[in-house]
Write an enzyme that holds these catalytic residues in place. Structure first.
Site, PDB file in Angstrom:
ATOM      1  N   ASP A 127     -40.519   7.504  -6.810  1.00  0.00           N
ATOM      2  CA  ASP A 127     -40.407   8.756  -7.557  1.00  0.00           C
ATOM      3  C   ASP A 127     -41.771   9.130  -8.136  1.00  0.00           C
ATOM      4  OD1 ASP A 127     -39.406  10.959  -8.922  1.00  0.00           O
ATOM      5  OD2 ASP A 127     -38.769   9.772 -10.656  1.00  0.00           O
ATOM      6  N   GLY A 184       4.468  36.915 -15.983  1.00  0.00           N
ATOM      7  CA  GLY A 184       5.250  36.208 -14.981  1.00  0.00           C
ATOM      8  C   GLY A 184       5.964  35.010 -15.583  1.00  0.00           C
ATOM      9  N   LYS A 240     -11.136  27.304 -16.998  1.00  0.00           N
ATOM     10  CA  LYS A 240     -11.321  26.984 -15.587  1.00  0.00           C
ATOM     11  C   LYS A 240     -12.665  27.520 -15.130  1.00  0.00           C
ATOM     12  CE  LYS A 240      -8.501  31.002 -14.182  1.00  0.00           C
ATOM     13  NZ  LYS A 240      -7.326  31.413 -13.376  1.00  0.00           N
TER      14      LYS A 240
END
Length: 432
Positions: free
Chosen positions: A204, A90, A44
């Site tokens: 650009d 848990g 994560k």
């Protein structure tokens, strides 16, 4: 006293953590297996706090007898290494994507007679809700700036996507998918000169001044927390580049990438279809040195972008320039290519890695887009940049809607193409 093992991240300490530790203390001396940044980032988002910061917090929790690094998401390695009498966890891992890790832990404990103790998951605690709250609160320039270096140390490869305005950055910040129990997301943003210019209807060619681009970055930073790499084009004159480095660093930008071209800048993917000239190696090296000397801290990085393959100057020229740029102090190298396959950037990486095994390598797989991140990492790349995809996705969608409204003399036919008002308002922090 028996030893009780608990594996934890503890990026955001809450009463659920304390409850688990207090329960574990009933069985013996508590050993915390603190997940490293690399272990967390593999599954994560990188923790807000560094491993050392989290370790200092955990060491000062009453009842914690020892803190050891857990270098994998899997608990089994540490269980076999430390052989605790008990492991406490848990009940949130009995079902779902964490279940395989539970079984591996049980297998490791069974090898020497250890026991698993599972306690009810603390109700009323949502780490994701806490993270979302922190994202709304924002971050600081110092924390944001140093995150890129932490990612380079923690992950084999990190992914960046262009953000040309705050709404595109918000989309990138919150985009996540679950793949085999791992949360996959973008690690940060790429501020592209191409998309910044195009979004403003300008070519650009460095026509958009640096102040305007930095103002846009500041708007993005007001609503996001992830790091940003800045496309610095050619960097301009060394004297101007020094000033711009200070402005970027002060804002919280993590790195600037400058390309080794001179004269009127044109988009690299045009190659030799337009007149483009590479800068003299030593002159470009002086620009790198000037940018590095202007930094206040080592957290801000100056990367060199090599255009040799784009301009058909050959691999030898690309490697010669890379060696010179790293020698001049470049913190990393971006190699650019307009080929449809990744073969030449893989060859470049192989040759460069023999001389510089740890210098960060950046690639931009716009043309060779079939290559996977895993393949890029296996060939030595550390950062992949999706350089213009959000703007390119937005333009055809907006063009389609505009034409359909004209064609039908109303908006009903485009409803299926549109995001609901409530949905888009929910994207903006503080709307509800």
């Amino acid at each position: 006293m028996p030893t009780v093992y608990i594996g934890m991240t503890i990026d955001i300490l809450h009463h659920g953590h304390i409850n688990v530790i207090e329960q574990a203390r009933l069985y013996g001396d508590v050993m915390i297996g603190l997940l490293t940044d690399a272990a967390v980032a593999d599954h994560k988002r990188l923790p807000y706090l560094t491993y050392e910061q989290r370790k200092k917090i955990v060491e000062n929790i009453r009842g914690v007898a020892a803190v050891v690094p857990q270098e994998e998401w899997d608990y089994a390695l540490n269980l076999r290494r430390y052989r605790p009498d008990f492991m406490v966890h848990g009940t949130d891992w009995i079902d779902g994507p964490l279940a395989p890790y539970r079984q591996k832990a049980l297998d490791a404990l069974a090898e020497y007679g250890g026991k698993l103790i599972e306690i009810p998951y603390t109700q009323g605690v949502s780490c994701q809700a806490i993270v979302s709250h922190l994202q709304c609160m924002g971050t600081t320039p110092d924390i944001r700036r140093r995150t890129l270096k932490r990612l380079l140390a923690a992950k084999p490869i990190s992914r960046y996507i262009e953000a040309h305005n705050p709404i595109s950055a918000l989309i990138a910040e919150h985009a996540t998918v679950d793949v085999d129990g791992k949360v996959r997301q973008f690690d940060g943003f790429w501020s592209s000169s191409l998309t910044d210019s195009t979004a403003r209807g300008k070519p650009d060619i460095e026509a958009l001044d640096i102040s305007s681009r930095l103002s846009n970055v500041n708007d993005i930073f007001e609503v996001t927390t992830k790091p940003l790499i800045f496309d610095g084009d050619t960097g301009g004159k060394p004297e101007h580049f020094e000033l711009n480095v200070r402005s970027m660093e002060r804002l919280g930008i993590s790195a600037v990438i400058i390309e080794d071209k001179k004269g009127l800048k044109k988009n690299s993917l045009l190659g030799n279809e337009v007149a483009q000239t590479q800068e003299d190696i030593e002159i470009f090296c002086e620009k790198i040195r000037a940018g590095r000397a202007a930094r206040v801290s080592d957290d801000f990085m100056v990367f060199a972008r090599i255009e040799s393959l784009i301009l058909d100057q050959g691999m030898n020229d690309a490697i010669t320039r890379a060696q010179a740029y790293v020698g001049a102090g470049a913190d990393g190298i971006m190699i650019h290519s307009r080929r449809k396959t990744a073969d030449e950037v893989f060859e470049f990486a192989r040759i460069l890695r023999s001389d510089f095994p740890s210098v960060p390598l950046v690639c931009v797989p716009t043309s060779y887009n079939a290559v996977t991140e895993a393949e890029l990492a296996a060939h030595g790349f550390n950062i992949v940049v999706y350089a213009n995809h959000l703007l390119r996705a937005a333009y055809p969608a907006m063009s389609l809607v505009a034409h359909e409204i004209l064609r039908n003399n109303r908006a009903a036919e485009v409803d299926a193409q549109l995001m609901g008002i409530n949905e888009i308002l929910a994207v903006i922090p503080g709307t509800r």
